[in-house]
Design a protein around this motif. Sequence first.
Motif, PDB file in Angstrom:
ATOM      1  N   VAL A   1       0.851  -1.198   0.000  1.00 14.70           N
ATOM      2  CA  VAL A   1       0.000   0.000   0.000  1.00 14.70           C
ATOM      3  C   VAL A   1       0.888   1.250   0.000  1.00 14.70           C
ATOM      4  O   VAL A   1       0.621   2.212  -0.729  1.00 14.70           O
ATOM      5  CB  VAL A   1      -0.972  -0.007   1.203  1.00 14.70           C
ATOM      6  CG1 VAL A   1      -1.772   1.282   1.264  1.00 14.70           C
ATOM      7  CG2 VAL A   1      -1.915  -1.208   1.110  1.00 14.70           C
ATOM      8  N   LYS A   2       1.972   1.201   0.783  1.00 12.84           N
ATOM      9  CA  LYS A   2       2.909   2.333   0.831  1.00 12.84           C
ATOM     10  C   LYS A   2       3.418   2.670  -0.573  1.00 12.84           C
ATOM     11  O   LYS A   2       3.412   3.820  -0.993  1.00 12.84           O
ATOM     12  CB  LYS A   2       4.112   1.951   1.693  1.00 12.84           C
ATOM     13  CG  LYS A   2       4.138   2.568   3.051  1.00 12.84           C
ATOM     14  CD  LYS A   2       5.533   2.288   3.597  1.00 12.84           C
ATOM     15  CE  LYS A   2       5.642   2.549   5.046  1.00 12.84           C
ATOM     16  NZ  LYS A   2       6.850   1.968   5.619  1.00 12.84           N
ATOM     17  N   ALA A   3       3.868   1.629  -1.287  1.00 12.26           N
ATOM     18  CA  ALA A   3       4.399   1.835  -2.645  1.00 12.26           C
ATOM     19  C   ALA A   3       3.313   2.355  -3.578  1.00 12.26           C
ATOM     20  O   ALA A   3       3.554   3.232  -4.420  1.00 12.26           O
ATOM     21  CB  ALA A   3       4.969   0.523  -3.187  1.00 12.26           C
ATOM     22  N   GLU A   4       2.100   1.846  -3.417  1.00 15.80           N
ATOM     23  CA  GLU A   4       1.004   2.276  -4.295  1.00 15.80           C
ATOM     24  C   GLU A   4       0.599   3.723  -4.015  1.00 15.80           C
ATOM     25  O   GLU A   4       0.262   4.469  -4.937  1.00 15.80           O
ATOM     26  CB  GLU A   4      -0.196   1.327  -4.133  1.00 15.80           C
ATOM     27  CG  GLU A   4       0.073  -0.042  -4.757  1.00 15.80           C
ATOM     28  CD  GLU A   4      -0.994  -1.087  -4.474  1.00 15.80           C
ATOM     29  OE1 GLU A   4      -1.053  -2.082  -5.188  1.00 15.80           O
ATOM     30  OE2 GLU A   4      -1.770  -0.907  -3.503  1.00 15.80           O
ATOM     31  N   ILE A   5       0.655   4.106  -2.737  1.00 17.23           N
ATOM     32  CA  ILE A   5       0.321   5.493  -2.372  1.00 17.23           C
ATOM     33  C   ILE A   5       1.308   6.446  -3.052  1.00 17.23           C
ATOM     34  O   ILE A   5       0.930   7.462  -3.641  1.00 17.23           O
ATOM     35  CB  ILE A   5       0.368   5.668  -0.833  1.00 17.23           C
ATOM     36  CG1 ILE A   5      -0.865   5.021  -0.211  1.00 17.23           C
ATOM     37  CG2 ILE A   5       0.471   7.137  -0.441  1.00 17.23           C
ATOM     38  CD1 ILE A   5      -0.851   4.949   1.301  1.00 17.23           C
TER      39      ILE A   5
ATOM     40  N   PHE B   1      -0.614   9.963  -3.644  1.00 16.92           N
ATOM     41  CA  PHE B   1      -1.650  10.120  -2.630  1.00 16.92           C
ATOM     42  C   PHE B   1      -1.074  10.608  -1.293  1.00 16.92           C
ATOM     43  O   PHE B   1      -1.826  10.766  -0.337  1.00 16.92           O
ATOM     44  CB  PHE B   1      -2.329   8.768  -2.350  1.00 16.92           C
ATOM     45  CG  PHE B   1      -3.434   8.405  -3.299  1.00 16.92           C
ATOM     46  CD1 PHE B   1      -4.039   9.355  -4.112  1.00 16.92           C
ATOM     47  CD2 PHE B   1      -3.906   7.095  -3.346  1.00 16.92           C
ATOM     48  CE1 PHE B   1      -5.075   9.002  -4.963  1.00 16.92           C
ATOM     49  CE2 PHE B   1      -4.937   6.734  -4.202  1.00 16.92           C
ATOM     50  CZ  PHE B   1      -5.522   7.686  -5.007  1.00 16.92           C
ATOM     51  N   GLU B   2       0.280  10.819  -1.234  1.00 22.14           N
ATOM     52  CA  GLU B   2       0.897  11.063   0.075  1.00 22.14           C
ATOM     53  C   GLU B   2       0.165  12.128   0.893  1.00 22.14           C
ATOM     54  O   GLU B   2      -0.080  11.968   2.070  1.00 22.14           O
ATOM     55  CB  GLU B   2       2.359  11.483  -0.056  1.00 22.14           C
ATOM     56  CG  GLU B   2       3.290  10.329  -0.340  1.00 22.14           C
ATOM     57  CD  GLU B   2       3.737  10.315  -1.772  1.00 22.14           C
ATOM     58  OE1 GLU B   2       2.931  10.781  -2.621  1.00 22.14           O
ATOM     59  OE2 GLU B   2       4.854   9.851  -2.047  1.00 22.14           O
TER      60      GLU B   2
ATOM     61  N   LYS C   1      10.909  -1.743 -15.396  1.00 17.75           N
ATOM     62  CA  LYS C   1      10.492  -1.344 -14.036  1.00 17.75           C
ATOM     63  C   LYS C   1      10.083  -2.587 -13.253  1.00 17.75           C
ATOM     64  O   LYS C   1       9.683  -3.603 -13.827  1.00 17.75           O
ATOM     65  CB  LYS C   1       9.306  -0.381 -14.105  1.00 17.75           C
ATOM     66  CG  LYS C   1       9.683   0.999 -14.592  1.00 17.75           C
ATOM     67  CD  LYS C   1       8.999   2.076 -13.748  1.00 17.75           C
ATOM     68  CE  LYS C   1       9.424   3.463 -14.176  1.00 17.75           C
ATOM     69  NZ  LYS C   1       8.618   3.969 -15.290  1.00 17.75           N
ATOM     70  N   ALA C   2      10.140  -2.453 -11.928  1.00 17.37           N
ATOM     71  CA  ALA C   2       9.994  -3.625 -11.051  1.00 17.37           C
ATOM     72  C   ALA C   2       8.752  -4.475 -11.316  1.00 17.37           C
ATOM     73  O   ALA C   2       8.775  -5.670 -11.113  1.00 17.37           O
ATOM     74  CB  ALA C   2      10.009  -3.177  -9.602  1.00 17.37           C
ATOM     75  N   LYS C   3       7.659  -3.883 -11.765  1.00 14.12           N
ATOM     76  CA  LYS C   3       6.437  -4.683 -11.904  1.00 14.12           C
ATOM     77  C   LYS C   3       5.663  -4.283 -13.149  1.00 14.12           C
ATOM     78  O   LYS C   3       5.444  -3.096 -13.396  1.00 14.12           O
ATOM     79  CB  LYS C   3       5.572  -4.452 -10.659  1.00 14.12           C
ATOM     80  CG  LYS C   3       4.285  -5.241 -10.623  1.00 14.12           C
ATOM     81  CD  LYS C   3       3.620  -5.079  -9.257  1.00 14.12           C
ATOM     82  CE  LYS C   3       2.236  -5.689  -9.215  1.00 14.12           C
ATOM     83  NZ  LYS C   3       1.192  -4.911  -9.853  1.00 14.12           N
TER      84      LYS C   3
END
Length: 362
Positions: free
Chosen positions: A113-117, A122-123, A199-201
């Motif tokens: 969730v942190k990475a997605e934010i 969204f920070e 990129k990673a994903k």
Amino acid sequence: MSKIILTGDRPTGRLHVGHYAGSLKRRVELQNSGEYEKIFIMIADAQALTDNFENPEKVRQNIIEVALDYLSVGLDPKMSTLFIQSQIPELTELSFYYMNLVTVSRLQRNPTVKAEIQMRNFEASIPAGFLCYPISQAADITAFKATTVPVGDDQLPMIEQTREIVRRFNTIYAETLVEPEALLPENEACMRLPGTDGKAKMSKSLGNCIYLADTPEEVQKKIMSMYTDPLHVRVEDPGRVDGNAVFTYLDAFCREEHLERYLPEYRNLEELKAHYQRGGLGDVKLKKLLNKIIQEELEPIRARRKEYEKDIASVYDILKAGSLRAREEAAKTLDEVKKAMKINYFDDLTLLEKQSQMYHNN
Ligand code: ATP
Ligand code: MG
């Protein structure tokens, strides 16, 4: 205990080869293994709305795309229940009760969730619904008493969160919910397939995908412009294998029979890698190999999709029937949950008796 699967995808775009490697292919194998008593496959539209709430049309249009992808990879509605999350209100109700069992700081610590934010900027202002989506995922999994959740490794924190909620619920109220286990791909490269940009994903939201429904020309174009090793300029230069997306894809999809057919001068992938590292093996040759392998894998999927595309109404019928079946199942669990939480006022005769007696005696 019977083995039950629940898993799903967000209708934020068509499904891609990352989904295929990380989860879809496995699901079909598990479905056909006959080892699972029930299989639930969910199109997570309510979850997709947590970060696409301003774009409901996107979510609406992608329901059919995901459903077509499901059917075309071989998920069979006779064996797997395909349904739409928002059509099961019991899931929302469960989520609300589970919210009491999770702290805000615990939600903020979830690494995915942190990475997605961060990715969604969204920070400064995180929608509460987005922060809480791991709770709704716990509701999805537990509503069906799922024992097994086949997913890519970005989903591990969600499964852990679900397990915590289950333990807390069962300890505070009564033994009701089942602790699920994640089932990761056996092949490491499939756990988190990188994007074509390296990129990673590979992710619908990043636009770095090879879609299952891409035409052969689109697939070829994407593969031929894939990220490799930026320092491998001339064929004779030594090249890097780690972090080279083409090799990760080969790790995910290339079998020895492919090499026999397309590049018989190499016995296995290790020999190919060694040659690349030594120098003298060009990116174009590698990409051509990868293109042949991916085309071979996608061809039957594409053909099945074309068939289902001819009858969209029947695909909606499948989703409707699946949603009705899923709802019955979730309703049973919700009843048990409400009983355990003592909010089953009208079907508890002992409550009525005891309270009547209490007032009568006064
Ligand atoms: P979004 O960008 O909207 O989150 P997504 O591409 O991440 O979309 P999801 O619907 O979130 O796709 O994920 C569905 C399933 O596919 C999950 O089990 C997830 O682990 C798996 N998955 C998604 N992307 C990959 C990937 N690149 N490699 C392996 N598995 C993946
Ligand atoms: Mg995702």
